[in-house]
Write an enzyme that holds these catalytic residues in place. Structure first.
Site, PDB file in Angstrom:
ATOM      1  N   SER A 252       0.395  -1.125  -0.065  1.00 34.25           N
ATOM      2  CA  SER A 252      -0.152  -0.117   0.103  1.00 34.25           C
ATOM      3  C   SER A 252       1.112   1.199   0.000  1.00 34.25           C
ATOM      4  O   SER A 252       2.362   1.188   0.839  1.00 34.25           O
ATOM      5  CB  SER A 252      -0.596  -0.411   1.108  1.00 34.25           C
TER       6      SER A 252
ATOM      7  N   TYR B 115      -1.896  -1.353   9.909  1.00 35.44           N
ATOM      8  CA  TYR B 115      -2.070  -1.320   8.685  1.00 35.44           C
ATOM      9  C   TYR B 115      -1.458  -1.279   7.588  1.00 35.44           C
ATOM     10  O   TYR B 115      -0.460  -1.473   7.188  1.00 35.44           O
ATOM     11  CB  TYR B 115      -3.202  -0.535   7.611  1.00 35.44           C
TER      12      TYR B 115
ATOM     13  N   LYS C  86       2.204  -3.075   5.886  1.00 38.88           N
ATOM     14  CA  LYS C  86       2.346  -3.303   4.879  1.00 38.88           C
ATOM     15  C   LYS C  86       3.664  -2.312   3.993  1.00 38.88           C
ATOM     16  O   LYS C  86       4.394  -2.900   2.989  1.00 38.88           O
ATOM     17  CB  LYS C  86       1.522  -2.046   3.434  1.00 38.88           C
TER      18      LYS C  86
END
Length: 266
Positions: A150, A174, A178
């Site tokens: 991401s 998150y 990533k």
């Protein structure tokens, strides 16, 4: 000789005869990638927990797109999925790690359980699937692994983008996971290179789902931060996976291909 070379170039992106495994293949971004891979001749096996979700995404699917039951949170399930897919369709040529799960998004109020769950949902699942696919690639003598990261594994969020829509705030576990996926990619590209196994990564930018796009004020916040002036469409991402799956990328490994309309260059 020239005609042979031209024929070779004509097939540079062909995936005919290749079995591609993809986790998270019936979500917002996955379904366009699955269709693009199948259009290039691949047999695409979509690994997921919900056959209903697969059927909804690919109700009129081409004959070379198939569902394999798999829960990427569970090692035994991953092992069973890879065993079944090989028995039914032959040794895989490509694995795309696209599945993700998470819980919680308030940056300073995540519980220990939420934080660990989110890390596993992006990074743990990627490692789990890499580890379990290797016996099949080693038997084949080659393979391509494509991980999905991401833009928030590359840059920190601009929190002003979420001021009016805090429910969409990107959480810390998150982005951390990533970023870990990008490093796992480099690590295993180095480790597996001598075995003719390539490991690359695709990093999407802002590709909000249809549900998120129902909030035009948030979409405008995203668009004004993207040099190309618009959010990503699923088809914008699909070509990156076709390229990295194909013979055109045979000399590419350890690379993070960023598809973000320019977000991360600023």
């Amino acid at each position: 000789m020239a005609s042979d070379a031209l024929a070779s170039f004509a097939d540079l992106f062909s995936l005919r005869g290749q079995v591609v495994l993809m986790t998270g293949g019936y979500g917002h971004l996955g379904r366009a990638t699955v269709r693009a891979l199948a259009a290039q001749g691949a047999t695409v096996l979509v690994l997921g927990r919900h056959r209903d979700g697969f059927s909804e995404a690919f109700g009129e699917q081409p004959s070379d797109v198939h569902f394999i039951a798999c829960d990427v949170a569970d090692t035994a399930s991953v092992q069973q999925a890879f065993t079944r897919s090989t028995a039914d369709y032959g040794l895989p040529a490509v694995l795309i790690n696209n599945a993700v799960y998470s819980r919680g998004n308030r940056p300073d109020q995540l519980t220990d359980e939420e934080f660990a769950f989110g890390l596993d949902g992006s990074m743990g699942t990627t490692y789990r699937c890499i580890r379990e696919i290797l016996p099949y690639f080693r038997q084949r003598g080659s393979g391509k692994i494509i991980n999905v990261a991401s833009m928030y594994g590359v840059v920190a969020p601009d929190f002003t983008a979420y001021a009016a829509t805090p429910q969409f705030t990107n959480p810390p576990h998150y982005g951390a996971a990533k970023a870990g996926v990008i490093q796992l990619t480099r690590y295993f590209a180095s480790f597996l290179g001598p075995e003719n196994i390539q490991v690359n990564c695709v990093t999407p930018g802002a590709f909000p789902s249809a549900t998120v796009q129902q909030h035009p004020e948030f979409v405008r916040e995203l668009e004004q931060r993207i040099p190309l002036g618009r959010i990503g469409r699923p088809e914008d991402l699909a070509g990156a996976f076709v390229f990295l799956s194909s013979r055109a990328a045979d000399f590419v490994t350890g690379h993070n291909l960023v598809v973000d309309g320019g977000w991360t260059i600023r």
